[in-house]
Design a protein around this motif. Structure first.
Motif, PDB file in Angstrom:
ATOM      1  N   UNK A   5       0.727  -1.165  -0.247  1.00  0.00           N
ATOM      2  CA  UNK A   5      -0.058   0.014  -0.083  1.00  0.00           C
ATOM      3  C   UNK A   5       0.360   1.263   0.036  1.00  0.00           C
ATOM      4  N   UNK A   6       1.004   1.753  -0.618  1.00  0.00           N
ATOM      5  CA  UNK A   6       0.750   3.170  -0.958  1.00  0.00           C
ATOM      6  C   UNK A   6       0.723   4.359  -0.054  1.00  0.00           C
ATOM      7  N   UNK A   7      -1.060   4.108   0.172  1.00  0.00           N
ATOM      8  CA  UNK A   7      -1.854   5.521   0.596  1.00  0.00           C
ATOM      9  C   UNK A   7      -2.669   4.196   1.776  1.00  0.00           C
ATOM     10  N   UNK A   8      -2.849   4.664   2.560  1.00  0.00           N
ATOM     11  CA  UNK A   8      -3.668   3.606   3.943  1.00  0.00           C
ATOM     12  C   UNK A   8      -4.699   4.412   4.227  1.00  0.00           C
ATOM     13  N   UNK A   9      -6.490   4.198   4.331  1.00  0.00           N
ATOM     14  CA  UNK A   9      -6.933   4.563   4.849  1.00  0.00           C
ATOM     15  C   UNK A   9      -6.970   4.242   6.342  1.00  0.00           C
ATOM     16  N   UNK A  10      -7.359   5.071   7.946  1.00  0.00           N
ATOM     17  CA  UNK A  10      -7.521   4.348   8.867  1.00  0.00           C
ATOM     18  C   UNK A  10      -8.029   4.952   9.954  1.00  0.00           C
ATOM     19  N   UNK A  11      -8.464   4.882  10.488  1.00  0.00           N
ATOM     20  CA  UNK A  11     -10.252   5.279  11.959  1.00  0.00           C
ATOM     21  C   UNK A  11      -8.787   5.872  12.985  1.00  0.00           C
ATOM     22  N   UNK A  12      -8.514   7.308  13.590  1.00  0.00           N
ATOM     23  CA  UNK A  12      -8.457   7.785  15.053  1.00  0.00           C
ATOM     24  C   UNK A  12      -8.517   6.897  16.106  1.00  0.00           C
ATOM     25  N   UNK A  13      -7.957   5.243  16.415  1.00  0.00           N
ATOM     26  CA  UNK A  13      -8.615   5.469  17.449  1.00  0.00           C
ATOM     27  C   UNK A  13      -9.009   5.771  18.718  1.00  0.00           C
ATOM     28  N   UNK A  14      -9.912   5.156  19.560  1.00  0.00           N
ATOM     29  CA  UNK A  14     -10.346   5.714  20.537  1.00  0.00           C
ATOM     30  C   UNK A  14     -10.647   4.142  21.335  1.00  0.00           C
ATOM     31  N   UNK A  15      -9.700   4.908  23.263  1.00  0.00           N
ATOM     32  CA  UNK A  15      -9.858   3.268  23.713  1.00  0.00           C
ATOM     33  C   UNK A  15     -10.927   3.275  23.898  1.00  0.00           C
ATOM     34  N   UNK A  16     -11.099   1.557  24.035  1.00  0.00           N
ATOM     35  CA  UNK A  16     -10.356   0.390  24.633  1.00  0.00           C
ATOM     36  C   UNK A  16     -10.271  -0.019  22.751  1.00  0.00           C
ATOM     37  N   UNK A  17     -10.542   0.509  21.487  1.00  0.00           N
ATOM     38  CA  UNK A  17     -10.824  -0.004  20.076  1.00  0.00           C
ATOM     39  C   UNK A  17      -9.165  -0.473  20.211  1.00  0.00           C
ATOM     40  N   UNK A  18      -8.382  -1.453  19.143  1.00  0.00           N
ATOM     41  CA  UNK A  18      -7.143  -1.671  18.967  1.00  0.00           C
ATOM     42  C   UNK A  18      -6.706  -0.194  18.497  1.00  0.00           C
ATOM     43  N   UNK A  19      -5.342   0.134  19.123  1.00  0.00           N
ATOM     44  CA  UNK A  19      -4.694   0.825  19.077  1.00  0.00           C
ATOM     45  C   UNK A  19      -4.366   1.183  17.827  1.00  0.00           C
ATOM     46  N   UNK A  20      -4.712   2.079  16.567  1.00  0.00           N
ATOM     47  CA  UNK A  20      -4.609   3.388  15.903  1.00  0.00           C
ATOM     48  C   UNK A  20      -3.269   3.644  15.239  1.00  0.00           C
ATOM     49  N   UNK A  21      -2.972   4.128  16.942  1.00  0.00           N
ATOM     50  CA  UNK A  21      -1.651   5.480  16.312  1.00  0.00           C
ATOM     51  C   UNK A  21      -0.154   5.226  15.960  1.00  0.00           C
ATOM     52  N   UNK A  22      -0.387   3.898  16.844  1.00  0.00           N
ATOM     53  CA  UNK A  22       1.153   3.555  16.046  1.00  0.00           C
ATOM     54  C   UNK A  22       0.564   2.846  15.109  1.00  0.00           C
ATOM     55  N   UNK A  23       0.263   3.061  14.410  1.00  0.00           N
ATOM     56  CA  UNK A  23      -0.160   2.233  12.583  1.00  0.00           C
ATOM     57  C   UNK A  23       0.162   3.553  11.836  1.00  0.00           C
ATOM     58  N   UNK A  24      -0.735   4.564  12.505  1.00  0.00           N
ATOM     59  CA  UNK A  24      -0.511   5.535  11.224  1.00  0.00           C
ATOM     60  C   UNK A  24       0.832   6.013  11.585  1.00  0.00           C
ATOM     61  N   UNK A  25       1.171   6.137  12.798  1.00  0.00           N
ATOM     62  CA  UNK A  25       2.794   6.000  12.908  1.00  0.00           C
ATOM     63  C   UNK A  25       4.126   5.662  11.730  1.00  0.00           C
ATOM     64  N   UNK A  26       3.492   4.511  12.058  1.00  0.00           N
ATOM     65  CA  UNK A  26       4.689   3.795  11.016  1.00  0.00           C
ATOM     66  C   UNK A  26       4.841   4.076   9.711  1.00  0.00           C
ATOM     67  N   UNK A  27       2.863   4.217   9.451  1.00  0.00           N
ATOM     68  CA  UNK A  27       2.854   4.446   7.859  1.00  0.00           C
ATOM     69  C   UNK A  27       3.714   5.583   8.180  1.00  0.00           C
ATOM     70  N   UNK A  28       3.329   6.411   8.152  1.00  0.00           N
ATOM     71  CA  UNK A  28       4.915   8.211   8.199  1.00  0.00           C
ATOM     72  C   UNK A  28       5.846   7.806   8.024  1.00  0.00           C
ATOM     73  N   UNK A  29       6.715   6.812   8.827  1.00  0.00           N
ATOM     74  CA  UNK A  29       8.098   6.763   8.928  1.00  0.00           C
ATOM     75  C   UNK A  29       8.297   6.232   7.507  1.00  0.00           C
ATOM     76  N   UNK A  30       7.117   5.045   7.180  1.00  0.00           N
ATOM     77  CA  UNK A  30       7.105   4.259   5.648  1.00  0.00           C
ATOM     78  C   UNK A  30       7.036   5.152   4.856  1.00  0.00           C
ATOM     79  N   UNK A  31       6.943   5.899   5.300  1.00  0.00           N
ATOM     80  CA  UNK A  31       6.619   7.256   3.813  1.00  0.00           C
ATOM     81  C   UNK A  31       4.762   7.111   3.484  1.00  0.00           C
TER      82      UNK A  31
END
Length: 187
Positions: A42-68
């Motif tokens: 994937x070059x573009x990933x669509x994801x919601x910004x999680x709200x506890x207690x959903x599976x944490x997507x903040x780290x997923x968003x950060x990783x996506x940014x790190x990987x360009x």
């Protein structure tokens, strides 16, 4: 059990997860997601910004940014029950909306066209092995997925995997479910 009762039951179940267990399970799920072909290609990933207690997507968003990767985050239009996606480049460009949810501020983020999104990480409260899910109500994602051409993945704690969920004609299944224990290809 109808969808409304099941939503209530699932929310109660998720709220019993202790923070440290939640964090660890979220980490395992993210690690499995990063190993999938959907994520890697994937070059573009669509994801919601999680709200506890959903599976944490903040780290997923950060990783996506790190990987360009380009990260597209949804903004709800409640009147039309539609989702508009915006490219998020900073958590500072989010705004608090109803129910304390965080969404992209349209003034600070560029719109993302659905055809440019390679994979959508579809949220939910409960999931069946067939890919059908119990959403948060409103049908926003089912409406969006009707015409979406890319790949679909959901993230779920083992506690969210269910034998049976009421399925309606307009429900659209996801292709894969990633939990802390497995990556399930939905049939």
């Amino acid at each position: 059990m109808d969808k409304k009762e099941l939503r209530k039951k699932q929310k109660a179940l998720l709220s019993t997860l202790e923070r440290h267990i939640h964090e660890h399970k979220s980490f395992l799920i993210a690690s499995r997601l990063f190993d999938t072909e959907e994520w890697k290609s994937a070059r573009t990933v669509a994801v919601t910004v999680s709200n506890f207690p959903e599976v944490d997507t903040w780290q997923i968003i950060r990783k996506g940014w790190e990987e360009g990767k380009r990260i597209a985050v949804p903004k709800c239009r409640p009147k039309e029950k539609q989702l508009d996606f915006y490219y998020l480049t900073s958590f500072a460009d989010l705004e608090k909306v109803f129910y304390g949810l965080l969404e992209p501020s349209p003034e600070k983020n560029k719109p993302a066209h659905p055809r440019d999104i390679d994979v959508v990480i579809v949220p939910g409260l409960a999931f069946m092995a067939t890919g059908y899910r119990l959403g948060f109500g409103g049908g926003y994602y089912d409406r969006f997925l009707e015409t979406f051409q890319g790949r679909t993945v959901s993230l779920a704690f083992q506690e969210q995997l269910a034998e049976n969920i009421p399925v309606e004609y307009f429900d659209i299944p996801v292709e894969k479910i990633v939990s802390e224990d497995s990556v399930m290809k939905c049939e």
